[in-house]
Enzyme design. Sequence first.
Site, short mmCIF file in Angstrom:
data_model
loop_
_atom_site.label_atom_id
_atom_site.label_comp_id
_atom_site.label_asym_id
_atom_site.label_seq_id
_atom_site.Cartn_x
_atom_site.Cartn_y
_atom_site.Cartn_z
N ARG A 190 1.86 8.18 -16.92
CA ARG A 190 3.20 7.57 -16.90
C ARG A 190 3.45 6.75 -18.17
NH1 ARG A 190 2.92 10.48 -13.23
NH2 ARG A 190 3.80 10.26 -11.17
N SER B 22 8.12 6.69 -6.92
CA SER B 22 6.99 5.76 -6.79
C SER B 22 7.36 4.44 -7.46
CB SER B 22 5.75 6.31 -7.49
OG SER B 22 5.35 7.51 -6.91
N GLU C 60 5.68 0.66 -11.42
CA GLU C 60 5.86 1.82 -12.29
C GLU C 60 7.30 1.86 -12.80
OE1 GLU C 60 6.78 6.11 -12.66
OE2 GLU C 60 5.88 5.90 -10.68
N1 EPU Z 1 -1.66 7.89 1.19
C1 EPU Z 1 -1.81 7.02 2.27
N2 EPU Z 1 -0.73 6.81 3.07
C2 EPU Z 1 0.44 7.42 2.88
C3 EPU Z 1 0.59 8.32 1.79
C4 EPU Z 1 -0.48 8.52 0.95
O1 EPU Z 1 -2.85 6.44 2.49
O2 EPU Z 1 1.36 7.19 3.66
C5 EPU Z 1 -2.81 8.10 0.29
C6 EPU Z 1 -3.56 9.33 0.68
O3 EPU Z 1 -4.93 9.02 0.57
C7 EPU Z 1 -3.20 10.34 -0.38
C8 EPU Z 1 -3.01 9.43 -1.57
O4 EPU Z 1 -2.38 8.25 -1.02
O5 EPU Z 1 -4.20 11.28 -0.57
C9 EPU Z 1 -2.15 9.97 -2.65
O6 EPU Z 1 -0.89 10.30 -2.14
P1 EPU Z 1 -0.03 11.43 -2.83
O7 EPU Z 1 -0.90 12.50 -3.28
O8 EPU Z 1 1.11 11.75 -1.93
O9 EPU Z 1 0.55 10.83 -4.14
P2 EPU Z 1 0.72 9.38 -4.70
O10 EPU Z 1 -0.48 8.96 -5.43
O11 EPU Z 1 1.21 8.55 -3.62
C10 EPU Z 1 1.65 10.34 -6.98
C11 EPU Z 1 2.80 10.10 -7.94
C12 EPU Z 1 4.07 10.73 -7.40
C13 EPU Z 1 3.83 12.20 -7.19
C14 EPU Z 1 2.65 12.39 -6.23
C15 EPU Z 1 2.29 13.83 -6.01
C16 EPU Z 1 2.28 7.97 -9.00
C17 EPU Z 1 2.64 6.53 -9.13
N3 EPU Z 1 2.98 8.67 -8.11
O12 EPU Z 1 1.92 9.63 -5.78
O13 EPU Z 1 5.07 10.55 -8.39
O14 EPU Z 1 5.00 12.82 -6.68
O15 EPU Z 1 1.50 11.72 -6.76
O16 EPU Z 1 1.65 14.31 -7.13
O17 EPU Z 1 1.42 8.45 -9.71
C18 EPU Z 1 6.85 9.16 -9.12
O18 EPU Z 1 6.19 8.95 -10.14
O19 EPU Z 1 7.98 8.62 -8.95
C19 EPU Z 1 6.29 9.99 -8.08
C20 EPU Z 1 6.91 10.21 -6.94
#
Ligand code: EPU
Length: 344
Positions: free
Chosen positions: A162, A236, A340
Amino acid sequence: MITKIENHPMRGNNTMRIDADCSLWIDFTSEEDLPVISQLIDGKPYIILGGGSNVLFTADYNGVVLHSSILDINVAFNNDKVYLKVGSGVNMDTLIEQCCKAGYWGLENLSGIPGEAGASAVQNIGAYGVEAKDIIYEVRCYDLLQNKFVTFNNAQCEFDYRWSMFKRDDTRYRYAITYVTFELSQKAEPKLEYSNLKEKVLSTTDGFSPMLVRQAILDMRNAKLPAVDEIGSAGSFFKNPVVPQDSYKRVCDISHKKWGIDCHVPNYLLPENKVKIPAAWLIEKVGLKGYVHGNAAVWHLQPLVLVNHTGKASADEILELEAIVKNRVFDEFGIILEAEVDHV
Ligand code: EPU
């Protein structure tokens, strides 16, 4: 063509749907406009805005907001490679849909992502195992300091999580991006490492195509993320914290004491012995998933996202909720969450 609007209300220009005005809004449609704009803004405070999907306006903006409506797309081919020179004002998902329909591989994992092409380079947007840096070939800009056009190749953009050179303190808003060139491929190059994406795509019998991956990604997004045209959000809100091993171990110890030895703290190992912990997990564990603070809330399906769930949230309500989340996560785990979303 340059369009100028004084005291422009920006509610429609930020996906968090915050009411904020700017003193002057300047929209431009071609590169020739930029030398003129450079003179118009001379000495005045200004920012450059894309689709407004990663900003929180904390107050009215007492200055000029520049917005690109450069919308043309030029295509060039070299063997299997496809080079798309995309105007900075082009909506990313419209572009992605066109590319998937044409059978070009590279952008499909970013399907459904909000925002415009210019900002995709600034922010190095990413989702589902792909980041813009994986497909950005070069970025063309107008240097508002030295008044000349300049092109940066991928390495010169200094992309990171990012992050890019365009976000550095000394270069922030110096370069008005006019075109981003993406390098895509006509050869199948699917990136299916994220979670169960591979099973989802392979379970269909429709044949293998970028469109198929796009559909699987859109299904995953729709299951978890609020649609920005229905519920105000900026995607995010927090970055996933990257911490040293000992901080990760401390989170594990705290979690084991609280929720038992079976409690697994999700983590991604990074170079230099660093660990990325999903902020969503931390926020869920401190009990804030779905938490409502007036007109603002932590999204009940994905706690990394703060929403303006009534459409009436003030910037202060969002800022208060941000502080509540940060404080709770810090008090519980000693981890500092970083926003972010850009605060303007
Ligand atoms: N998780 C929880 N509870 C929840 C949801 C997720 O514990 O309710 C944990 C789970 O362990 C899961 C982990 O969080 O495995 C990661 O969740 P996820 O893969 O859905 O992605 P994220 O890390 O929450 C990032 C990006 C998103 C992108 C997703 C998918 C960042 C800050 N965010 O989110 O980007 O869509 O991965 O690749 O890196 C954005 O930047 O605006 C954005 C939406």
